[in-house]
Write a protein that holds these residues in place. Structure first.
Motif, PDB file in Angstrom:
ATOM      1  N   UNK A 131       9.105   3.839   3.276  1.00 59.11           N
ATOM      2  CA  UNK A 131       8.887   2.723   2.348  1.00 59.11           C
ATOM      3  C   UNK A 131       8.041   1.600   2.952  1.00 59.11           C
ATOM      4  N   UNK A 132       8.237   1.324   4.239  1.00 57.79           N
ATOM      5  CA  UNK A 132       7.578   0.161   4.860  1.00 57.79           C
ATOM      6  C   UNK A 132       6.091   0.396   5.149  1.00 57.79           C
ATOM      7  N   UNK A 133       5.652   1.650   5.124  1.00 54.90           N
ATOM      8  CA  UNK A 133       4.297   1.976   5.599  1.00 54.90           C
ATOM      9  C   UNK A 133       3.210   1.213   4.852  1.00 54.90           C
ATOM     10  N   UNK A 134       3.286   1.193   3.530  1.00 52.17           N
ATOM     11  CA  UNK A 134       2.242   0.543   2.729  1.00 52.17           C
ATOM     12  C   UNK A 134       2.131  -0.943   3.053  1.00 52.17           C
ATOM     13  N   UNK A 135       3.261  -1.633   3.084  1.00 51.69           N
ATOM     14  CA  UNK A 135       3.240  -3.080   3.366  1.00 51.69           C
ATOM     15  C   UNK A 135       2.715  -3.374   4.771  1.00 51.69           C
ATOM     16  N   UNK A 136       3.158  -2.577   5.759  1.00 57.05           N
ATOM     17  CA  UNK A 136       2.692  -2.790   7.134  1.00 57.05           C
ATOM     18  C   UNK A 136       1.195  -2.512   7.258  1.00 57.05           C
ATOM     19  N   UNK A 137       0.682  -1.595   6.460  1.00 55.86           N
ATOM     20  CA  UNK A 137      -0.758  -1.320   6.463  1.00 55.86           C
ATOM     21  C   UNK A 137      -1.544  -2.434   5.779  1.00 55.86           C
ATOM     22  N   UNK A 138      -0.965  -3.006   4.724  1.00 57.14           N
ATOM     23  CA  UNK A 138      -1.650  -4.085   4.002  1.00 57.14           C
ATOM     24  C   UNK A 138      -1.674  -5.385   4.810  1.00 57.14           C
ATOM     25  N   UNK A 139      -0.617  -5.607   5.592  1.00 57.21           N
ATOM     26  CA  UNK A 139      -0.561  -6.818   6.413  1.00 57.21           C
ATOM     27  C   UNK A 139       0.141  -6.459   7.719  1.00 57.21           C
TER      28      UNK A 139
END
Length: 393
Positions: free
Chosen positions: A70-78
């Motif tokens: 779940x966290x991958x997208x957010x960590x990639x965006x910021x």
């Protein structure tokens, strides 16, 4: 009296501040509200007052969630590098302590001041010491009522945190809002929290209060090799806090008090090369003297090493390399750094942080079922999830 906003953010902690800043930078009219009189208390007290604001080793493996991706997208965006760039823009000096952990050189207050300045620059309206009486869904947004007034918004961001450290205002408000809007909330537990023990072990811990040493603490196949601290209430320190997020009540954890040494091989060599040496003195070479005395007493060994059988040496070495103990519990939310569990990530879009069931309703930060390891990861989740919500709200 009705006031209209594009975005209302509930909770002015790390995640809430970040989301308000990002929404404001997009030209959105943002209202940020918090029930506390002082903003960012959890930031202020973190990292011994210097705020461990992120970690150079941030990736999805450092987070616990029912959905590990779940966290991958957010960590990639910021990413952590993006937050470091923000720190550098404000000329805040920082240093790496260990294991990628970044701290302010001076004070955590610098982070709070930076975020408040960013809010001001993004024209965010901040209201403190607010008690919300009602939140309702409208046809095209949400209504938030406090102080007898209605505040309307298209997008509502809930950033109210978890249950850890109630003395600075932690509450279940965010979970109640999620349930009101039919979102599943997973059971919560204190995480990154000291462990407690039965009377016998507690007596030992009390006698060793203040003693710290590097240990390897494991539970099933999960292990952490960091410092451990004996306290008058039980065991604490980074390795214990880390394992507490995984440990289940009724099960044992294993502690290696000398992770860099095979104690039995060490003792065999000593028996050959220094047969007249006292066993307590020998054990004091690998673990602190106070602890070595207790372990030797517990294993009923004393005198010269030459007088001890290999069986006794195996038992003694196992109590150092493979110390298995059964915690009775944790110190609870009072001293927990974060909350395990929370709003089910299956209910939330990993790309936008918006509820899949409710258009315009966002959840970010600790209120969600995302728990970082010790070392700045939970702050990075706050910055990343807050940034993402701020792009879409």
């Amino acid at each position: 009296m009705i006031k209209n906003f594009n975005v209302i953010v509930v909770g002015a902690g790390a995640a809430g501040l970040m989301s308000a800043i990002e929404a404001g930078k997009r030209g959105r009219k943002v209202l940020l509200i918090d029930h506390a009189k002082k903003i960012g208390e959890k930031i202020r007290i973190s990292g011994g007052g210097r705020c461990n604001f992120t970690n150079l080793n941030t990736d999805a493996s450092k987070f616990i969630s029912q959905n590990s991706n779940f966290v991958i997208s957010a960590l990639n965006q910021y990413s952590h590098n993006d937050f470091i760039s923000l720190i550098e823009k404000h000329n805040i000096k920082f240093h790496e302590k260990k294991l990628g952990q970044l701290f302010c050189d001076e004070s955590a207050q610098q982070i709070i001041d930076m975020l408040l300045l960013e809010c001001e620059n993004a024209n965010v309206i901040l209201k403190k010491d607010i008690s919300i009486s009602e939140i309702d869904k409208l046809e095209n947004g949400y209504k938030v009522i406090f102080e007898g007034k209605q505040y309307l918004c298209e997008s509502l961001i809930i950033a109210t945190g978890g249950l850890s450290i109630p003395k600075i205002g932690a509450s279940k408000f965010g979970y109640e809002i999620a349930k009101k809007f039919n979102l599943n909330v997973l059971d919560t537990l204190p995480a990154l929290v000291p462990l407690t023990f039965n009377e016998k072990l507690l007596k030992m811990c009390k006698s060793l209060t203040g003693l710290s040493l590097e240990t390897r603490v494991s539970y099933n196949k999960i292990l952490f090799e960091e410092g451990m601290l004996f306290t008058h209430r039980g065991l604490s320190g980074p390795s214990i806090l880390q394992i507490s997020s995984y440990w289940k009540l009724g099960e044992k954890i294993k502690i290696n008090l000398s992770p860099k040494r095979d104690v039995f091989n060490f003792l065999k060599a000593k028996k050959t090369n220094s047969p007249k040496q006292d066993i307590t003195t020998i054990i004091s070479e690998i673990i602190p003297k106070r602890l070595s005395s207790i372990i030797c007493d517990q294993n009923f060994v004393k005198g010269n090493i030459s007088e001890l059988s290999n069986k006794a040496l195996i038992q003694l070495s196992n109590s150092i390399n493979y110390w298995a103990i059964n915690p009775t519990g944790t110190e609870g939310y009072r001293t927990a750094e974060v909350t395990l569990g929370g709003i089910d990530t299956n209910e939330i879009s990993s790309k936008t942080m918006m509820s899949k069931k409710n258009q315009g309703l966002y959840f970010i930060g600790e209120v969600m079922d995302v728990t970082g390891h010790l070392g700045g990861y939970n702050f990075q989740w706050a910055w990343s999830s807050g940034y993402v919500a701020g792009q879409y709200a």
